[in-house]
Design a protein around this motif. Structure first.
Motif, mmCIF file in Angstrom:
data_model
loop_
_atom_site.group_PDB
_atom_site.id
_atom_site.type_symbol
_atom_site.label_atom_id
_atom_site.label_comp_id
_atom_site.label_asym_id
_atom_site.label_seq_id
_atom_site.Cartn_x
_atom_site.Cartn_y
_atom_site.Cartn_z
ATOM 1 N N ARG A 207 0.821 -1.220 0.000
ATOM 2 C CA ARG A 207 0.000 0.000 0.000
ATOM 3 C C ARG A 207 0.852 1.267 0.000
ATOM 4 N N ALA A 208 2.156 1.107 -0.120
ATOM 5 C CA ALA A 208 3.062 2.259 -0.127
ATOM 6 C C ALA A 208 3.306 2.738 -1.554
ATOM 7 N N VAL A 209 3.701 4.007 -1.677
ATOM 8 C CA VAL A 209 4.161 4.524 -2.967
ATOM 9 C C VAL A 209 5.663 4.256 -3.044
ATOM 10 N N ALA A 210 6.078 3.499 -4.063
ATOM 11 C CA ALA A 210 7.488 3.099 -4.191
ATOM 12 C C ALA A 210 8.347 4.268 -4.665
ATOM 13 N N LYS A 211 9.618 4.216 -4.340
ATOM 14 C CA LYS A 211 10.571 5.279 -4.679
ATOM 15 C C LYS A 211 11.158 5.075 -6.072
ATOM 16 N N GLU A 212 11.390 6.175 -6.755
ATOM 17 C CA GLU A 212 12.056 6.101 -8.057
ATOM 18 C C GLU A 212 13.448 5.501 -7.897
ATOM 19 N N VAL A 213 13.884 4.822 -8.935
ATOM 20 C CA VAL A 213 15.216 4.229 -8.973
ATOM 21 C C VAL A 213 16.207 5.301 -9.435
ATOM 22 N N ALA A 214 17.374 5.347 -8.789
ATOM 23 C CA ALA A 214 18.408 6.321 -9.170
ATOM 24 C C ALA A 214 19.075 5.900 -10.473
ATOM 25 N N LEU A 215 19.431 6.916 -11.279
ATOM 26 C CA LEU A 215 20.133 6.684 -12.559
ATOM 27 C C LEU A 215 21.534 7.260 -12.461
ATOM 28 N N PRO A 216 22.545 6.679 -13.073
ATOM 29 C CA PRO A 216 22.468 5.417 -13.798
ATOM 30 C C PRO A 216 22.101 4.254 -12.882
ATOM 31 N N LEU A 217 21.526 3.219 -13.468
ATOM 32 C CA LEU A 217 21.082 2.061 -12.708
ATOM 33 C C LEU A 217 22.249 1.455 -11.933
ATOM 34 N N SER A 218 21.981 1.073 -10.688
ATOM 35 C CA SER A 218 22.997 0.378 -9.887
ATOM 36 C C SER A 218 23.053 -1.090 -10.304
ATOM 37 N N ASP A 219 24.187 -1.719 -10.037
ATOM 38 C CA ASP A 219 24.308 -3.159 -10.300
ATOM 39 C C ASP A 219 23.222 -3.934 -9.546
#
Ligand code: FHF
Ligand code: ZN
Length: 187
Positions: free
Chosen positions: A16-28
């Motif tokens: 039920r949470a709002v997920a966080k954006e993924v940081a770019l560049p993508l991590s391994d």
């Protein structure tokens, strides 16, 4: 390897949470997670592996279902022809975003289920019939695609998980099979 025991079920607040954006560049780490999510979908659609591992067949998976509140989804939609393994849509999507959508709505005639829901919930899950989507792919490249019908429905189910929305939130409470005029029913 991801199996059913890694998938959280309704009642867990992460769903039920709002997920966080993924940081770019993508991590391994995020790239590896995407690969494992796609491997789960492949395994779940392989009758032998699904049986061995006790997997429910799935066409999509969202990171929050693994108790990871990040905006990552995997979709693997088979084309229905058992002879031809070419999927109609197969991708890991980071930070997927619906840029625009059709006025026309659509739903699956069979309703929907969810790997995080261990019960049948009857009713039409009304969604957009077409969406224009942007996302960052597994190579870190920004993509923009149009989807319609079943592929669009699957991606909307997955993006809902990133926003804390469950499929049954879209079902008409009074009459689960009520449909407004013009809604496309996908069989
Ligand atoms: C599924 N399974 O994949 C469902 C559930 C409409 O967030 O659709 O909870 F394995 C992701 C061919 C056709 C092969 C259908 C989006 C549903 C997303 C997973 N299976 C199928 C198949 C299926 C959910 N989910 C019933 C598990
Ligand atoms: Zn789901």
């Amino acid at each position: 390897m991801i199996t059913m025991k890694d998938i959280i079920r309704e009642g867990n607040p992460t769903l039920r949470a709002v997920a966080k954006e993924v940081a770019l560049p993508l991590s391994d780490e995020d790239i590896k997670l995407g690969e494992e999510m796609m491997e789960f979908l492949h395994n779940s659609q392989d009758p032998v592996k699904a049986e061995e591992l006790g997997l429910r067949g799935g066409v999509g998976l969202a990171a929050p279902q693994l108790d990871i509140s990040k905006r990552i989804i995997a979709v693997h939609v088979p084309n229905g022809d058992l002879e031809n393994p070419e999927p109609t849509l197969s991708a890991v999507m980071y930070n997927p975003k619906i840029l625009s959508h059709s006025v026309q709505d659509a739903c699956l005639g069979e309703g929907e289920g969810c790997l995080s829901v261990d019960r049948e919930v009857p009713g039409y899950v009304v969604r957009h019939n077409k969406i224009t989507l942007s996302y960052v792919d597994a190579s870190g490249v920004k993509q923009k695609i149009r989807l319609k019908n079943y592929e669009a429905i699957v991606v909307q189910h997955e993006i809902d998980h990133l926003n804390g929305v469950m499929f049954y939130d879209h079902i008409n409470q009074e009459n689960p099979y009520a449909l407004k005029d013009g809604v496309l029913v996908i069989e």
